[in-house]
Design a protein around this motif. Structure first.
Motif, PDB file in Angstrom:
ATOM      1  N   LYS A  24      10.462   6.441   9.960  1.00  0.00           N
ATOM      2  CA  LYS A  24       9.938   4.837  11.388  1.00  0.00           C
ATOM      3  C   LYS A  24       9.450   3.895  10.452  1.00  0.00           C
ATOM      4  O   LYS A  24       9.175   3.263  11.192  1.00  0.00           O
ATOM      5  CB  LYS A  24       9.298   5.769  12.344  1.00  0.00           C
ATOM      6  N   LEU A  25       7.846   4.965   9.627  1.00  0.00           N
ATOM      7  CA  LEU A  25       7.525   3.571   9.082  1.00  0.00           C
ATOM      8  C   LEU A  25       7.947   2.805   7.949  1.00  0.00           C
ATOM      9  O   LEU A  25       7.807   1.213   8.146  1.00  0.00           O
ATOM     10  CB  LEU A  25       6.829   4.450   8.474  1.00  0.00           C
ATOM     11  N   TRP A  26       9.082   2.531   7.370  1.00  0.00           N
ATOM     12  CA  TRP A  26       9.942   1.595   6.469  1.00  0.00           C
ATOM     13  C   TRP A  26      10.710   0.933   7.863  1.00  0.00           C
ATOM     14  O   TRP A  26      10.769  -0.331   7.093  1.00  0.00           O
ATOM     15  CB  TRP A  26      10.989   3.338   5.730  1.00  0.00           C
ATOM     16  N   SER A  27      11.149   1.874   8.701  1.00  0.00           N
ATOM     17  CA  SER A  27      11.546   1.219   9.897  1.00  0.00           C
ATOM     18  C   SER A  27      11.243  -0.453   9.971  1.00  0.00           C
ATOM     19  O   SER A  27      11.609  -1.694  10.781  1.00  0.00           O
ATOM     20  CB  SER A  27      12.360   1.939  10.855  1.00  0.00           C
ATOM     21  N   ASP A  28       9.846  -0.025  10.474  1.00  0.00           N
ATOM     22  CA  ASP A  28       8.389  -0.894  11.112  1.00  0.00           C
ATOM     23  C   ASP A  28       8.255  -1.814  10.466  1.00  0.00           C
ATOM     24  O   ASP A  28       8.369  -2.724  10.706  1.00  0.00           O
ATOM     25  CB  ASP A  28       7.337   0.157  11.457  1.00  0.00           C
ATOM     26  N   PHE A  29       8.415  -1.520   9.140  1.00  0.00           N
ATOM     27  CA  PHE A  29       7.816  -2.542   8.332  1.00  0.00           C
ATOM     28  C   PHE A  29       9.045  -3.492   7.542  1.00  0.00           C
ATOM     29  O   PHE A  29       8.841  -4.854   8.021  1.00  0.00           O
ATOM     30  CB  PHE A  29       7.746  -1.883   6.575  1.00  0.00           C
TER      31      PHE A  29
ATOM     32  N   LYS B 278       8.243   8.866  -0.116  1.00  0.00           N
ATOM     33  CA  LYS B 278       8.177   9.575  -0.090  1.00  0.00           C
ATOM     34  C   LYS B 278       6.996   9.344   2.107  1.00  0.00           C
ATOM     35  O   LYS B 278       6.855  10.405   2.002  1.00  0.00           O
ATOM     36  CB  LYS B 278       8.343  10.685  -0.103  1.00  0.00           C
ATOM     37  N   ARG B 279       7.815   8.163   2.923  1.00  0.00           N
ATOM     38  CA  ARG B 279       7.018   8.007   3.689  1.00  0.00           C
ATOM     39  C   ARG B 279       7.759   7.975   5.283  1.00  0.00           C
ATOM     40  O   ARG B 279       9.029   8.287   4.896  1.00  0.00           O
ATOM     41  CB  ARG B 279       6.221   7.171   4.087  1.00  0.00           C
ATOM     42  N   PRO B 280       7.583   8.351   6.495  1.00  0.00           N
ATOM     43  CA  PRO B 280       8.591   8.610   7.442  1.00  0.00           C
ATOM     44  C   PRO B 280       9.293   7.702   7.320  1.00  0.00           C
ATOM     45  O   PRO B 280       8.941   6.363   7.191  1.00  0.00           O
ATOM     46  CB  PRO B 280       7.718   9.162   8.927  1.00  0.00           C
TER      47      PRO B 280
ATOM     48  N   LEU C  66       0.645  -0.726  -0.060  1.00  0.00           N
ATOM     49  CA  LEU C  66       0.225   0.371   0.450  1.00  0.00           C
ATOM     50  C   LEU C  66       1.128   1.383  -0.187  1.00  0.00           C
ATOM     51  O   LEU C  66       0.647   2.747   0.107  1.00  0.00           O
ATOM     52  CB  LEU C  66      -1.110  -0.047   1.356  1.00  0.00           C
ATOM     53  N   ASN C  67       2.051   1.627  -0.052  1.00  0.00           N
ATOM     54  CA  ASN C  67       2.785   2.399  -0.154  1.00  0.00           C
ATOM     55  C   ASN C  67       3.092   2.731  -1.146  1.00  0.00           C
ATOM     56  O   ASN C  67       3.974   3.289  -1.532  1.00  0.00           O
ATOM     57  CB  ASN C  67       4.200   2.102   1.315  1.00  0.00           C
TER      58      ASN C  67
END
Length: 304
Positions: A271-276, A267-269, A261-262
């Motif tokens: 933290k979101l990518w690190s969480d994934f 170009k997202r935070p 969905l990303n």
């Protein structure tokens, strides 16, 4: 006192009479109807008066329109109208019940109670704005654990609607409906919580008709970008709070579905990518985590 409350959060009058007529046509009328008017521009009182002697109706006009900002909060305040009923159905004002829905609910209730199940759903069929059938009947396994249900709903492309469910009031009191933008997946999140990841009981001997019309938020090609973003909000909440409760074979496919969905917007935070990344590492291993990093990198290069 009936055991079943049918709650209608009212706003649109276009199909409301058909909705009420489907309640009149129930073969078992041991239920009470609660209608909450979300300050609609279309006054339904004459229509409600017409059906007052055919149905046991409690009607409330709310002077503030909550649905424009938080539709689930309007669902909640309409549910708050009910008395001592133990089970609740939230019926959308444009959907319809087949004539045996209530009868079949009571016929199966003892089995549901013995199994201590909180969530019931019915077979469904889609209709359009003129009432024509536009889908096959969707039936479900009689007993299905919520991990399997969620997997079928999203990974295998199933469908679900608010109106096709009946839930135990004590489960609702514990969790309520959470606020999601456009109420997008608010019901899906509620079923996850109301079921407590236990079994869901399906009744395939009666039909709920979900109306897909020009007025539905769910209609095709409407607010697609927004709905994609709101779906991501929903999945982030599921992943952060509940992914550990799913069956092991379902965990990574759900994480991967949410990851997709990303794209193409990377170009997202951070933290979101690190969480994934951490979720992928934990539930799928280092090799899949490295492949995840490569996907993010390649998508970022494509969109530079």
């Amino acid at each position: 006192m009936p055991l079943l409350a049918i709650v209608i959060p009212y706003y649109k009058i276009d199909f409301f009479e058909e909705c009420l007529e489907s309640l009149v046509n129930q073969t078992n009328k041991w239920f009470k109807v609660y209608i909450g008017n979300d300050n609609s521009p279309s006054d339904p009182t004459s229509m409600i008066t017409k059906y007052q002697n055919k149905l046991n109706i409690t009607y409330k006009f709310f002077p503030s329109n909550w649905g424009k900002n938080s539709l689930p909060e309007h669902w909640n305040r309409t549910i708050n109208l009910i008395n001592d009923e133990k089970w609740i159905m939230v019926l959308c004002d444009d959907d319809m019940l087949g004539p045996k829905v209530v009868e079949e609910f009571y016929r199966k209730l003892r089995e549901v109670e013995i199994a201590e199940i909180n969530l019931i759903r019915f077979a469904t069929q889609e209709i359009n704005g003129t009432g024509e059938i536009i889908s096959n009947i969707q039936k479900h396994p009689k007993l299905q654990c919520y991990s399997d249900l969620f997997y079928s709903r999203f990974i295998r492309g199933g469908r679900s609607s608010l109106s096709e469910h009946i839930f135990r009031k004590k489960a609702y009191d514990k969790y309520k409906f959470k606020n999601f933008p456009l109420a997008w997946h608010a019901d899906d999140y509620a079923w996850l919580e109301f079921s407590d990841f236990g079994f869901v009981y399906s009744i395939n001997t009666a039909l709920v008709y979900f109306r897909l019309s020009e007025f539905n938020i769910s209609r095709p090609n409407y607010l697609l970008d927004e709905k994609r973003e709101y779906a991501l909000v929903f999945f982030k909440k599921v992943l952060m709070n509940h992914i550990h409760k799913f069956k092991p074979e379902h965990q990574y496919p759900i994480i991967r579905y949410a990851e997709m969905l990303n794209y193409p917007n990377v170009k997202r935070p951070i933290k979101l990518w690190s969480d994934f990344f951490l979720l992928t590492l934990r539930y799928a291993g280092i090799w899949e985590a490295l492949k995840f990093s490569r996907r993010v990198y390649l998508n970022s290069k494509v969109n530079d």
